[in-house]
Enzyme design. Structure first.
Site, PDB file in Angstrom:
ATOM      1  N   HIS A   1       0.901  -1.300  -0.008  1.00 35.17           N
ATOM      2  CA  HIS A   1      -0.085   0.041  -0.080  1.00 35.17           C
ATOM      3  C   HIS A   1       0.842   1.156   0.173  1.00 35.17           C
ATOM      4  O   HIS A   1       0.655   2.395  -0.868  1.00 35.17           O
ATOM      5  CB  HIS A   1      -0.854  -0.112   1.265  1.00 35.17           C
ATOM      6  CG  HIS A   1      -1.834  -1.071   1.263  1.00 35.17           C
ATOM      7  ND1 HIS A   1      -2.047  -2.073   2.506  1.00 35.17           N
ATOM      8  CD2 HIS A   1      -2.806  -1.500   0.545  1.00 35.17           C
ATOM      9  CE1 HIS A   1      -2.898  -2.983   2.241  1.00 35.17           C
ATOM     10  NE2 HIS A   1      -3.450  -2.672   1.141  1.00 35.17           N
TER      11      HIS A   1
ATOM     12  N   GLY B   1      -2.367  -2.628  -6.700  1.00 36.83           N
ATOM     13  CA  GLY B   1      -1.386  -3.583  -6.713  1.00 36.83           C
ATOM     14  C   GLY B   1      -1.469  -4.938  -7.615  1.00 36.83           C
ATOM     15  O   GLY B   1      -2.733  -5.443  -7.822  1.00 36.83           O
TER      16      GLY B   1
END
Ligand code: PAF
Length: 280
Positions: free
Chosen positions: A37, A147
């Protein structure tokens, strides 16, 4: 850094930023922030005037037997990381603000959502696309960051953006790994010591497949067989799937002649982990 809970308040703030010509970068998360993150936030920080991070554990993407209730939640730790990494606004709505009483409208991508992860987690992607669209509507981001670890999710979100003409650019950033190669994931903390040690076989088997392809092996079945042999040497590993697919359509590939994505899902005890590599 501002912390906003109510969607309408966030939309008003975003509107006023947009009026002043500011660009909005958005990182949607379910909290339990890790270095994966952090890399998304840092990229958003570099590329936008305002960075919005959402923290919302989305109930509609969890199956009835999944870990919604015990999913790791630690808002003070997450907000400290967000502040340090340069987030301007944390959007942390409550379930009742996202799913108002009587909620009955879902968004479903119908082609890619029921294979691979979707075959094992039937309503998972419907929950993801529904919440992500609601978040996009609230945040109105210029660029949204995801991601690569959740490869299928990223492909489905890109498809939703294209199919529904949404006005946000999707950027997918490389998986961030621990020192020993395990992909960073909020669920890694569930692994006990032994499972954690075994879990490095995920990436080592992907790298092994990559080497086989680089050395000229093109038969996908043979590569999957050899990966399976490597993984099953780990006593604790139980394979859900090993797949070699076309990167955008996620259709199976028999002979590797072009770019492919190799995806796997493996259980270690009760913990189910996914990983992937793109091979070009
Ligand atoms: O990847 C996640 O953390 C979630 O699936 C997302 C995109 C925030 C939607 O809840």
């Amino acid at each position: 850094m501002q912390i906003i809970k109510e969607p309408h308040k966030l939309t008003a703030i975003i509107k006023s930023y947009k009026k002043r010509g500011k660009t909005i970068g958005f990182v949607p998360t379910m909290g339990a922030l890790h270095n994966g993150h952090v890399s998304l936030i840092k990229k958003a920080r570099k590329e936008n005037n305002i960075v919005v991070l959402s923290i919302f554990v989305n109930p509609t993407q969890f199956g009835p037997k999944e870990d919604y209730k015990k999913y790791p939640r630690n808002f003070s730790r997450d907000s400290a990381i967000a502040k340090k990494t340069g987030v301007d606004i944390i959007f942390a709505p409550e379930v009742k603000d996202i799913y108002k009483s009587g909620f009955s409208t879902y968004i479903e991508e119908t082609n890619l959502s029921h294979i691979l992860e979707g075959a094992i987690r039937p309503d998972h992607f419907r929950g993801v696309t529904t919440v992500v669209l609601k978040l996009f509507n609230t945040v109105q981001p210029d660029i949204s960051y995801f991601g690569q670890k959740d490869y299928q999710q990223a492909v489905i979100i890109k498809k939703m953006v294209k199919d529904l003409n949404l006005d946000t650019e999707i950027k997918v950033l490389p998986t961030v790994r621990e020192k020993d190669s395990l992909a960073q994931s909020s669920r890694n903390i569930y692994l006990n010591k032994e499972e954690r040690k075994s879990a490095i076989v995920l990436y080592s088997s992907l790298i092994y497949a990559k080497e086989l392809i680089e050395n000229g092996l093109t038969d996908a079945e043979e590569i999957k067989k050899r990966m399976r042999e490597t993984i099953t040497k780990e006593r604790l590993a139980k394979i859900d799937y090993i797949e070699i697919r076309e990167p955008e359509t996620l259709q199976p590939v028999k002979k590797i002649t072009r770019e492919v994505v190799i995806l796997l899902a493996v259980k270690f005890g009760k913990v189910r982990l996914i990983d992937n590599v793109i091979m070009n």
